[in-house]
Design a protein around this motif. Structure first.
Motif, PDB file in Angstrom:
ATOM      1  N   LYS A 511       0.699  -1.054   0.338  1.00 48.32           N
ATOM      2  CA  LYS A 511      -0.087   0.194   0.039  1.00 48.32           C
ATOM      3  C   LYS A 511       0.829   1.190   0.065  1.00 48.32           C
ATOM      4  N   ILE A 512       0.465   1.792  -0.711  1.00 47.92           N
ATOM      5  CA  ILE A 512       0.813   3.170  -1.104  1.00 47.92           C
ATOM      6  C   ILE A 512       0.033   4.229  -0.504  1.00 47.92           C
ATOM      7  N   PRO A 513       0.130   4.892   1.122  1.00 48.73           N
ATOM      8  CA  PRO A 513      -0.289   6.230   1.804  1.00 48.73           C
ATOM      9  C   PRO A 513      -0.814   7.072   0.892  1.00 48.73           C
ATOM     10  N   ALA A 531       6.605  -4.072  -7.249  1.00 42.84           N
ATOM     11  CA  ALA A 531       5.591  -4.419  -5.563  1.00 42.84           C
ATOM     12  C   ALA A 531       5.012  -5.228  -5.434  1.00 42.84           C
ATOM     13  N   GLY A 532       3.904  -5.407  -3.553  1.00 45.95           N
ATOM     14  CA  GLY A 532       3.612  -6.045  -3.857  1.00 45.95           C
ATOM     15  C   GLY A 532       1.825  -4.580  -3.923  1.00 45.95           C
ATOM     16  N   ILE A 533       1.539  -4.229  -4.802  1.00 47.66           N
ATOM     17  CA  ILE A 533       0.888  -2.683  -3.968  1.00 47.66           C
ATOM     18  C   ILE A 533      -0.579  -3.357  -5.434  1.00 47.66           C
ATOM     19  N   ARG A 534      -1.718  -3.822  -4.944  1.00 47.59           N
ATOM     20  CA  ARG A 534      -3.290  -3.616  -5.652  1.00 47.59           C
ATOM     21  C   ARG A 534      -3.511  -2.219  -5.681  1.00 47.59           C
ATOM     22  N   ALA A 535      -3.168  -1.052  -5.593  1.00 41.76           N
ATOM     23  CA  ALA A 535      -3.379  -0.058  -6.045  1.00 41.76           C
ATOM     24  C   ALA A 535      -2.974   0.992  -6.159  1.00 41.76           C
ATOM     25  N   LEU A 551       5.704   0.308 -13.214  1.00 45.90           N
ATOM     26  CA  LEU A 551       4.678   0.042 -12.585  1.00 45.90           C
ATOM     27  C   LEU A 551       4.812  -1.976 -12.874  1.00 45.90           C
ATOM     28  N   GLN A 552       6.139  -2.071 -13.458  1.00 43.26           N
ATOM     29  CA  GLN A 552       6.436  -3.261 -14.042  1.00 43.26           C
ATOM     30  C   GLN A 552       6.325  -4.503 -12.997  1.00 43.26           C
ATOM     31  N   ASN A 553       5.778  -5.798 -13.913  1.00 39.50           N
ATOM     32  CA  ASN A 553       5.983  -6.258 -12.801  1.00 39.50           C
ATOM     33  C   ASN A 553       4.760  -6.294 -11.024  1.00 39.50           C
ATOM     34  N   CYS A 554       4.081  -5.935 -11.246  1.00 40.76           N
ATOM     35  CA  CYS A 554       3.346  -5.114  -9.722  1.00 40.76           C
ATOM     36  C   CYS A 554       1.943  -6.728  -9.900  1.00 40.76           C
ATOM     37  N   HIS A 555       2.344  -7.600 -10.292  1.00 39.49           N
ATOM     38  CA  HIS A 555       1.238  -8.440 -10.506  1.00 39.49           C
ATOM     39  C   HIS A 555       0.157  -8.378  -9.646  1.00 39.49           C
ATOM     40  N   MET A 556       0.031  -7.904  -8.020  1.00 37.36           N
ATOM     41  CA  MET A 556      -1.376  -7.992  -7.906  1.00 37.36           C
ATOM     42  C   MET A 556      -1.649  -6.173  -8.267  1.00 37.36           C
ATOM     43  N   LEU A 557      -1.686  -5.648  -8.935  1.00 33.17           N
ATOM     44  CA  LEU A 557      -1.953  -4.300  -9.033  1.00 33.17           C
ATOM     45  C   LEU A 557      -3.243  -4.266 -10.252  1.00 33.17           C
ATOM     46  N   THR A 558      -4.634  -4.254  -9.661  1.00 32.79           N
ATOM     47  CA  THR A 558      -6.106  -4.382 -10.259  1.00 32.79           C
ATOM     48  C   THR A 558      -6.583  -3.102 -10.981  1.00 32.79           C
ATOM     49  N   SER A 576       3.009  -6.557 -17.148  1.00 35.85           N
ATOM     50  CA  SER A 576       3.010  -8.034 -15.941  1.00 35.85           C
ATOM     51  C   SER A 576       2.414  -7.237 -14.679  1.00 35.85           C
ATOM     52  N   THR A 577       1.146  -6.851 -14.883  1.00 33.18           N
ATOM     53  CA  THR A 577       0.090  -6.331 -13.662  1.00 33.18           C
ATOM     54  C   THR A 577      -1.344  -6.924 -14.340  1.00 33.18           C
ATOM     55  N   ARG A 578      -2.481  -5.711 -13.137  1.00 33.82           N
ATOM     56  CA  ARG A 578      -3.115  -7.218 -13.250  1.00 33.82           C
ATOM     57  C   ARG A 578      -4.596  -5.790 -13.677  1.00 33.82           C
ATOM     58  N   LEU A 579      -3.972  -5.226 -14.647  1.00 30.85           N
ATOM     59  CA  LEU A 579      -5.156  -4.026 -14.908  1.00 30.85           C
ATOM     60  C   LEU A 579      -6.230  -5.161 -16.052  1.00 30.85           C
ATOM     61  N   CYS A 580      -6.976  -4.532 -15.784  1.00 32.63           N
ATOM     62  CA  CYS A 580      -8.401  -4.611 -16.490  1.00 32.63           C
ATOM     63  C   CYS A 580      -8.627  -3.263 -16.942  1.00 32.63           C
ATOM     64  N   CYS A 581      -9.068  -2.436 -16.880  1.00 26.47           N
ATOM     65  CA  CYS A 581      -8.808  -0.962 -16.952  1.00 26.47           C
ATOM     66  C   CYS A 581      -8.434  -0.036 -17.423  1.00 26.47           C
ATOM     67  N   LEU A 582      -8.665   1.013 -18.638  1.00 27.77           N
ATOM     68  CA  LEU A 582      -8.306   1.720 -18.760  1.00 27.77           C
ATOM     69  C   LEU A 582      -8.063   2.858 -17.392  1.00 27.77           C
ATOM     70  N   PRO A 583      -7.410   3.630 -16.386  1.00 28.03           N
ATOM     71  CA  PRO A 583      -7.929   4.408 -15.722  1.00 28.03           C
ATOM     72  C   PRO A 583      -8.594   5.820 -16.227  1.00 28.03           C
ATOM     73  N   TYR A 584      -9.163   6.783 -15.663  1.00 32.30           N
ATOM     74  CA  TYR A 584      -9.860   7.384 -15.827  1.00 32.30           C
ATOM     75  C   TYR A 584      -9.122   8.902 -15.997  1.00 32.30           C
ATOM     76  N   GLY A 585      -8.875   9.039 -17.618  1.00 34.09           N
ATOM     77  CA  GLY A 585      -8.014  10.249 -17.547  1.00 34.09           C
ATOM     78  C   GLY A 585      -7.188  10.301 -18.768  1.00 34.09           C
ATOM     79  N   MET A 586      -7.459   8.915 -18.767  1.00 35.74           N
ATOM     80  CA  MET A 586      -6.409   8.645 -20.126  1.00 35.74           C
ATOM     81  C   MET A 586      -5.847   9.716 -20.945  1.00 35.74           C
ATOM     82  N   ASP A 587      -7.177   9.797 -21.462  1.00 33.52           N
ATOM     83  CA  ASP A 587      -7.647  10.283 -22.770  1.00 33.52           C
ATOM     84  C   ASP A 587      -7.038  11.720 -22.464  1.00 33.52           C
TER      85      ASP A 587
END
Length: 918
Positions: A511-513, A531-535, A551-558, A576-587
């Protein structure tokens, strides 16, 4: 008894030879050898008893009980002898049970000490100590940069040679580069297990792994363990290394800067590597500086500069190399003056090293390359080249307004210049490293008051948390790379000038505070890879100056929070992350140039998305994970059209729906320097190569109307998996750029061609790889079917082709490709021979030219019996293997092969070459 002893010696010789080739003898064979040895001793004892009985008999004092005892003993020995002979004969040639695939000694790249008298003396002393049965642990110690590692690397490579002494023939030599403190036993065990090809569970306890290592090393008749760069004493029992005992056949060598470490590890001999004397220093200086150092007007200055190096090999090498080729006396005078003016810290050798390295640093031509040098010190040992260049780019060290390609090329130039100046060293593939003394210098100077780039570096030191750490508010770059950090503090010292924060390789970090990132408002680089971060916290969106988010190889990042305010972001790497959605504001990321998001499925890619990223130069959305358990993200026709309109795009890695390529103008692909486009919804097994222009097609029949032709005009590599209609694709097209063709699990009709094209559709084809191609009986048929002349073919690979009976039918209208250099054929059960001669036409005879094959690999071909004519094809072989080809005999191979080191094996399955074909 003489017969069985000779039999034993023969088997023992075969076993020893097998061990040299990496085979493990069967336990029954070892026991049999030992049993014969014990029986021989019993036989000798009985002979002595017989002599004693004869003496008593001559004295007229017959001892009936003694003669009876000897008779019984003799009969027992005969019975055992018969059984041992029977068991030995049953062994046949089946003496070994498995192969470790492990060389006794592995070559380690490093600087040769050939011609260096002092280093050669040290090497000979080490060799002598290895032969001394009273010495088990050798401590090689001395100051940093004095040549300890170079010495033991040369020792390791010396043991590769055919040594005359049996005491120098170790069962295995294991090299371990010891991690910096705190001691990490698990990392040491991992290197040893890897060297021994020992499978261990990463989740297993240190004690469990130690037992496995111990058992494996005990199986060797002897071993040599080299522990390089030890900073604190290591308990060998904790690692699992058997303690060498006297007489010591197994040995341990450690290198360290500390005599105390030698004592902690109870070294029998403490061998100090001292600095060089004046003559030796000059000898090494001239070797690195070249002939210019001996020029009449330069030699006095060169000798003074060499003496300024304090006899330290590293310092001599760094300075001499930087002066190589300089013939102007002014340059040498300036170098000597600079060295003399360096402010000394004290009189010890390490600080003299700092002085000369500082001079070498000062001699770097620009502030940018000096900054690049300091940046390398943020990494603990291995420095990934791409990661380093991306950070340099984001920091503005490679130019603010350059394209990504231009910046990357400048980065490679910087790397090469630093390597040439001996400030960086090549490491494993795609990595660099700093010599430890050079890194110590860089850290010292980066933290000093005279350096405007104030650094805070705590990389690879085993930190679990950083709440207690205090940093200066003026710090520019912070590194916590490769630690065990579990949590970050809510509040951290405000660092308004910090531009790089490196937190990669902290797997426990989940976790990143939110408040933590607010302490770094000027960040340009944030690296959280591994890192083991999820978000990520929403505060990431406040980093308006951020150029690179890695954020390479953050395998738990969703998921990612909104990032639309990162208006300066140039690189977003989510590989090599677990992202399945583009973040808001990418455009809104209109400055984004490099976007890596290779995920299996994206749920929210809207129409027009790519058009809002006009600056994109590298786009990677190709998921590498081989799985059929989840749907794959395919770029549709609309998105593919959008991508084609990105005028800055030069690198593209995507998977598209087959319908996306219909009826489209693909001339835009001429802008791409590298690409890998997969067509179809099944991932291919081809390895991504980011230096090629590749098209991969899987389970599609899209060739009949030339649908792929437009794209293929710009490709260098084509990979087809379970596809039909390739012949129609190339029948009326010419693809000059295609150099590599891979066809796997495709069915072809190899009947009469029925009107081959008058031109060669693939005139520049250099590499063909055919895997599981049904009905393929001969490559000549394949060539005729497609109208290929193979005039530039250099490499040919064929695997798992069940119908293949020969490689080429030579004569009439076909001759062996004259450029062919490399042939590899495996698992083709019907292959009988490579070349089959047919009656040649006059034209073929005139134009044919025998190729100069340099590499030949034949594996698991049960019916193969002949190479075929002409045998002159094989006269230039440099590498060749014949494995599991039971019908061919070594004596029937061409004489040119018999006289070289051909590798011929029978009855040993090479399981690691097997692959599943389903």
């Amino acid at each position: 008894m003489e017969k069985v002893a000779k039999f034993r010696d023969d088997i023992k010789e075969k076993v020893e030879k097998a061990e040299e080739e990496g085979y493990k003898p069967k336990p029954d064979v070892i026991k049999w050898i030992d049993d014969v040895h014990e029986l021989s001793k019993e036989w000798e004892s009985m002979q002595e008893s017989i002599e004693a009985a004869k003496t008593l008999s001559n004295k007229c004092c017959p001892k009936f009980s003694l003669r009876s005892k000897i008779s019984t003993q003799s009969q027992n020995i005969r019975n055992q002898l018969c059984k041992l002979i029977e068991v030995g004969e049953n062994f046949g040639s089946n003496l070994e049970v498995e192969k470790y695939q492990m060389k006794k000694v592995e070559f380690i790249p490093g600087t040769s000490i050939e011609g260096q008298s002092a280093a050669t003396r040290n090497l000979n002393e080490l060799l002598r100590l290895l032969e001394d049965d009273e010495v088990s642990i050798i401590g090689v110690w001395g100051t940093g940069g004095v040549g300890k590692t170079t010495l033991v690397k040369n020792l390791n490579n010396e043991l590769l040679k055919n040594v005359s002494s049996s005491k120098l023939s170790f069962g295995v030599v294991v090299w371990v580069t010891v991690p910096k403190p705190p001691i990490n036993i698990r990392k040491i065990q991992a290197q040893i297990a890897s060297r021994l090809n020992l499978q261990v569970d990463n989740e297993a306890s240190v004690e469990s792994i130690a037992r496995k290592i111990y058992q494996r090393l005990k199986e060797e008749k002897s071993f040599l363990l080299i522990l390089d760069d030890v900073w604190k004493g290591i308990n060998l029992d904790d690692v699992g290394v058997p303690q060498p005992v006297v007489p010591a056949r197994s040995k341990v060598i450690i290198t360290t800067r500390s005599l105390e470490v030698c004592r902690q590890m109870r070294a029998n001999v403490e061998m100090k590597v001292t600095t060089l004397n004046e003559d030796e220093s000059w000898e090494l200086f001239v070797k690195n500086a070249g002939d210019c150092a001996n020029l009449e007007h330069i030699q006095p200055l060169a000798r003074d500069i060499a003496s300024q190096c304090g006899g330290l090999p590293l310092a001599i090498t760094v300075i001499a190399t930087s002066m190589r080729g300089n013939t102007r006396v002014e340059l040498w005078e300036n170098a000597l003056d600079s060295l003399r003016r360096s402010e000394p810290y004290n009189q010890n050798v390490v600080n003299k090293v700092y002085n000369v390295i500082k001079w070498s640093y000062d001699s770097l031509e620009s502030l940018d390359i000096q900054s690049c040098f300091f940046y390398c010190s943020l990494y603990p040992v291995a420095v990934p080249i791409d990661d380093l260049i991306h950070c340099w780019w984001a920091e503005g060290l490679l130019g603010e307004n350059d394209t990504y390609d231009e910046a990357y090329n400048k980065g490679i130039e910087m790397v090469e210049r630093l390597k040439d100046a001996c400030m960086l060293e090549p490491h494993k593939k795609d990595y660099l490293k700093m010599h430890d003394v050079v890194r110590d210098f860089a850290i010292s100077k980066a933290n000093s008051s005279w350096n405007e780039h104030n650094y805070f570096i705590q990389a690879g030191v085993g930190l679990a948390e950083i709440s207690h750490i205090k940093v200066s508010s003026s710090v520019r770059r912070i590194s916590f790379v490769s630690n065990e950090i579990e949590c970050l503090p809510d509040y951290f010292t405000k660092c308004p000038e910090t531009t790089s924060l490196l937190l990669q390789d902290n797997e426990p970090l989940e976790k990143i505070p939110h408040e933590f990132l607010l302490a770094f408002p000027a960040l340009r680089v944030l690296n959280l890879s591994g890192a083991g971060i999820r978000a990520l916290p929403s505060s990431i969106n406040s980093l308006r100056q951020l150029r690179a988010l890695i954020l390479q190889n953050c395998h738990m990042l969703t998921e990612l929070p909104p990032i639309g305010k990162l208006c300066n972001l140039q690189l977003l790497d989510c590989d090599s992350t677990r992202l399945c959605c583009l973040p808001y504001g990418m455009d809104k990321l209109t400055t984004l140039k490099v976007f890596n998001l290779p995920v299996a499925e994206l749920k929210n890619m809207s129409k027009g998305f790519f058009l809002k990223l006009p600056s994109i130069e590298m786009l990677d959305m190709l998921d590498r994970e081989m799985t059929n358990l989840r749907p794959l993200s395919l770029i549709g026709a609309t998105s593919f059209d959008e991508i084609s309109s990105l005028h800055n795009l030069t690198s593209l890695f995507i998977r598209v729906d087959s319908s996306s390529i219909f009826n489209r103008d693909h001339t835009w692909m001429s802008r791409l320097k590298i690409f890998h486009i997969e067509v179809g919804n099944t991932p291919t097994r081809v390895q991504i190569n980011k230096s090629r222009r590749m098209i991969s097609v899987s389970k599609c029949e899209i060739f009949s109307n030339g649908e792929l032709s437009g794209m293929l005009q710009f490709a260098s590599d084509l990979y087809l998996h379970e596809c039909m209609g390739f012949r129609k694709l190339i029948s009326y097209n010419r693809f000059d750029g295609l150099k590599s063709l891979h066809i796997e699990r495709c069915s072809c009709d190899f009947g009469p061609p029925g009107g081959s094209p008058q031109f060669d559709p693939l005139p520049n084809l250099e590499h063909i790889n055919l895997v599981s191609v049904d009905n393929l009986k001969c490559v000549s048929d394949f060539s005729k079917l497609l109208g290929l002349r193979l005039s530039k073919l250099r490499q040919l690979e064929i695997h798992f082709c069940a119908s293949l009976t020969c490689l080429f039918t030579v004569g009439r209208d076909f001759s062996v490709p004259k450029q062919l250099e490399d042939i590899s054929i495996t698992f083709c059960p019907e292959l009988v021979q490579l070349l089959v001669q047919r009656s040649p036409t006059k034209a073929t005879h005139v134009n044919s030219e025998t190729p100069r094959v340099q590499r030949l690999v034949l594996r698991n071909l049960p019916k193969f019996g002949s190479l075929g004519e002409p045998q002159s094809m094989w006269e230039h072989l440099k590498e060749h293997e014949v494995i599991n080809c039971d019908r061919i005999e070594h004596k029937k191979l061409p004489s040119s092969i018999q006289t070289t080191n051909v590798k011929v094996k029978k009855g040993v399955l090479e399981w690691f070459y097997l692959r599943t074909v389903s």
